[in-house]
Design an enzyme around this catalytic site. Sequence first.
Site, PDB file in Angstrom:
ATOM      1  N   SER A  93     -20.356  31.472  43.124  1.00  0.00           N
ATOM      2  CA  SER A  93     -21.802  31.446  43.044  1.00  0.00           C
ATOM      3  C   SER A  93     -22.479  32.689  43.621  1.00  0.00           C
ATOM      4  O   SER A  93     -23.633  32.945  43.310  1.00  0.00           O
ATOM      5  CB  SER A  93     -22.325  30.212  43.767  1.00  0.00           C
ATOM      6  OG  SER A  93     -22.030  30.291  45.154  1.00  0.00           O
ATOM      7  N   SER A  97     -16.675  31.045  46.285  1.00  0.00           N
ATOM      8  CA  SER A  97     -17.917  31.677  45.833  1.00  0.00           C
ATOM      9  C   SER A  97     -18.150  33.104  46.305  1.00  0.00           C
ATOM     10  O   SER A  97     -19.067  33.767  45.834  1.00  0.00           O
ATOM     11  CB  SER A  97     -19.121  30.817  46.225  1.00  0.00           C
ATOM     12  OG  SER A  97     -19.274  29.757  45.317  1.00  0.00           O
ATOM     13  N   LYS A 123     -27.705  36.855  49.904  1.00  0.00           N
ATOM     14  CA  LYS A 123     -27.702  35.768  48.917  1.00  0.00           C
ATOM     15  C   LYS A 123     -28.851  34.815  49.185  1.00  0.00           C
ATOM     16  O   LYS A 123     -29.125  34.470  50.348  1.00  0.00           O
ATOM     17  CB  LYS A 123     -26.352  35.024  48.994  1.00  0.00           C
ATOM     18  CG  LYS A 123     -26.154  33.953  47.933  1.00  0.00           C
ATOM     19  CD  LYS A 123     -24.787  33.259  48.113  1.00  0.00           C
ATOM     20  CE  LYS A 123     -24.534  32.210  47.048  1.00  0.00           C
ATOM     21  NZ  LYS A 123     -23.225  31.548  47.225  1.00  0.00           N
TER      22      LYS A 123
END
Lengths: 480, 493
Positions: free
Chosen positions: A150, A174, A75
């Site tokens: 996210s 997330s 990420k």
Amino acid sequence: MMNRTFETDREKVLDGVLSVESILEYFLQRIASENGRINAFIDVDTGAREAARRVDVSLAEGTDLPLAGMIVGVKDVLAREGKPLSCASNMLAGFTSVFTATAVERLEAQGAVVIGRTNCDEFAMGSSNENSIHGPARNPHDTDRVCGGSSGGSAAAVAAGLCHVALGSDTGGSVRQPAAFCGTIGLKPTYGRISRSGLVAFASSLDCVGPIANTVGDVAAAMQFMAGHDPKDATSSVNEVPNYRGGLPDPGTLRVGIPNEYFADDLPTSILRAVEQSKGRLKEAGVEFDEVSLPNTPLGVSTYYILACAEASSNLARYDGVRYGSRSSVSQTDEANGIADFYARNRTAGFGEEVKRRLMLGTYVLSAGYYDKYYARAQAARRLIKNDFDKVFESVDVLLTPVTPTTAYPIGTRKDRVLETYQEDIFTVTANLAGIPAISVPIGTDDEGLPVGVQLLSHHFNERSLLALAGELLSESNKR
Amino acid sequence: MTQAEYELVVGLEVHCQLKTRSKMFSPVSAEFCEDPNVHVDPVVLGHPGSLPVPNEKAIEYVARLGLATGCSIRPVSHFARKHYFYPDLPKGYQISQFEDPICYEGRIEIPASKDEPEFVVRITRIHLEEDAGKSIHDGSDTSTLLDYNRAGVPLAELVTEPDIRTPHQAFVFLKYMRQLVRYLGVSDGNMQEGSLRCDANISIRPKGSTALGVKTEIKNMNSFRHVEAALGYEFERQIDALRNGTEIIQETLLWDVDRQITRSMRSKEDSHDYRYFRDPDLPPLVLNPEWLERIKVSLPELPTTKATRFVEQLGLSDYDADVLTEERETAEYFERVLAALDRDNSLDQVSTKNAANLVMSDVRRIANEHSLEIESFPIDPEQLAGLVVLRVASEVSSSAAQRIIEIMLDSNMSAHEIAVQQNLLSVTSEDLLIPLVRQVIDDNPKQVEQYLSGKETLIGYFIGNVMRMFDGSPDPQVVRGLLQEELERRATN
């Protein structure tokens, strides 16, 4: 199509049937053919082939590399030395990190190869991956729908078979929510179990690095080497890291609670069905169930948003365009009116709408005159929520709940429904507030064929029970 | 006259840079560096993903300071973030402490000195925080240079109660603080270099009143003298304001050293909302009681205690005791000399006084001339004790003692060996002098006759002759005695 798993590929690498480089090539081709459709990866690592070759050489030299063959997406909120780090924000466009996050470093040290950066919401703020300068990542099961957020890019990448494992970060769900939307497994470990060093801070007291993968074994393999104390993170736990890859508790010895506060009347039947189905599978394995209560659950969302935004307003104060990051073009001209204007212009231009909303909210709740009314009360509510869990875990080992109140929704439909979207974090934020581990496990699909997940939660440092039950839920005999 | 009607009320905020090797929250060097932006790393620069890890040494140092100022030490305290935007503050917040500082409620007794009676300053709190970088305004209107070498250096901030009543007391208090932090080894305590910094809160009130007036805060005072001058100026300014019916507004003032005035920097209305909250990156700071006990035990004798002991136990004068204890290193060197004398069974009031004189004058002067620090002074205290013994026995003169010290700087020889080798011994031995005395008497029969017939002033002539014949520095009194004895013997023969 079945996604490749690290567990299987690892055997072949050890047997000399496959090279790490060839596994990497396979995934690079998958990215080349699939990423245009789902926008999960925002770049492919230019050093990945070289890294894969080095692992192959080390293996040939007889080095023991337990993660040799693991291909990982990271990420874009985890720092890697010499690599871009944007947090999907204009504020850090063009920024290159000078050090590597401990979680990534530890995987690489065991032979894992990072294939590229995955898409996400700006500074990990959002639950649809629509708040990204790189554009939304899309759900591989229906590209008109969100992949969640996210850590949306990470979940989409794993679901689409673009890597074995992807790292996400979980501040209020997330990792778990996008995992559920995309039909993958997502683990949010106990707070402090994995070092936060190199994880760009959103809300420091809630942030956790967590792995997303298609099998429990792959989640466990990544966990095994990321977990553990790190001198660079004062909040990382010194507790010994147990074995996540084997010797897990027998599901039949575990007691699971169903907290009634997690089952509102308006939950879609697809979600309720997934929970019922999970309960059935676990019962067959000998698990006993109890109805339990976590009475302060309704405080979760407001408590979470006050605390997370407060910390974010502080953590993101450093992005000012002074030492690094973007400066507004105007701030460098005579039009800039003093230092305050310089800051205002850089930050106005650098941050997106959702980040600004949270920074304003967070600044407000910490302000003189409002601190006691909001921040202090939220801290007190956080203790109540934590106490609820402490109490319930005296009688059960694990809790079974929904992850999300909906399945993946169409892209672009939530723009003006901010509060409603915040409310949908209700099932995930409590684990972050209490610091306990929680895992999202895919259980079938809804009527439109979209993945549905369930969540398992346990007490601090009891990831092993979560992995044991997740394994039971996903065992071959249960796949029908 | 006006000052007679009003009382000055001052509280100080003293920032003290702690002398740790690494920074407060990162392993990079905390030392001063001429070149800008060398002692920086991702933590210091606030790079994304970097995290603070507390420096245990800095925690120890602030605990030392707290224990030495009679503070209570909190077993559990917290770091807090203090927010404001400024380019030399890399994270947009300073990690500090807010509602629960490590040290609180202490008290410093400043003993009487020649120009200031004894006074007490209560300590409100001492907390730990990190320093900011430096903004360098190089005269350009459009640019500011930034140096982050100082960013993240550990600071102890000590806040006093408003107990200071005169500008001179502030001066004396700060001098004591400097001496204290140096004794404790926690800071250089240098105001010019910024390792000790001071802001003052000042108000006035009619004498006899207990209410506090409106206070102003003065910043930018870079020496003890600046503090004294700024407080003196501000005292007068506030008195004038009251007398003229001008309102004293709560504001922050800068000391303008060129014009010797205080100038307004910002008013209370512009004051920051720092939005303090506990730093979630740092767990509570828990001080183990055994650890704290070890620090307590390891504290050095404090300067005022030491000076009192020098007077009471060693019989030194107040002045000598003050000079010797001004710097811990000098005092400890002196004490090592005393210890060596003690091992030699030569320790008494006379040798103590002699040792004090040698250390206060010669050792300090020579150290100064050769730019040597007392802590690394090359002369072993044992060597100096040997010299003290020679001095007490009058075996070397004071000028010879100075030469011996100079030689000792590059030599491990004992004072006696040097005196012999360099022929610096005062000759008192009759064995050496008697032949010379006899020879002078034999060589001067005429003068002997005159002497014996009553011209006794001629003794000086004989003494001079003996002294000239001797290659060294015999004690004239000894020579005189020997001559008188020999002349008397001749007279009776």
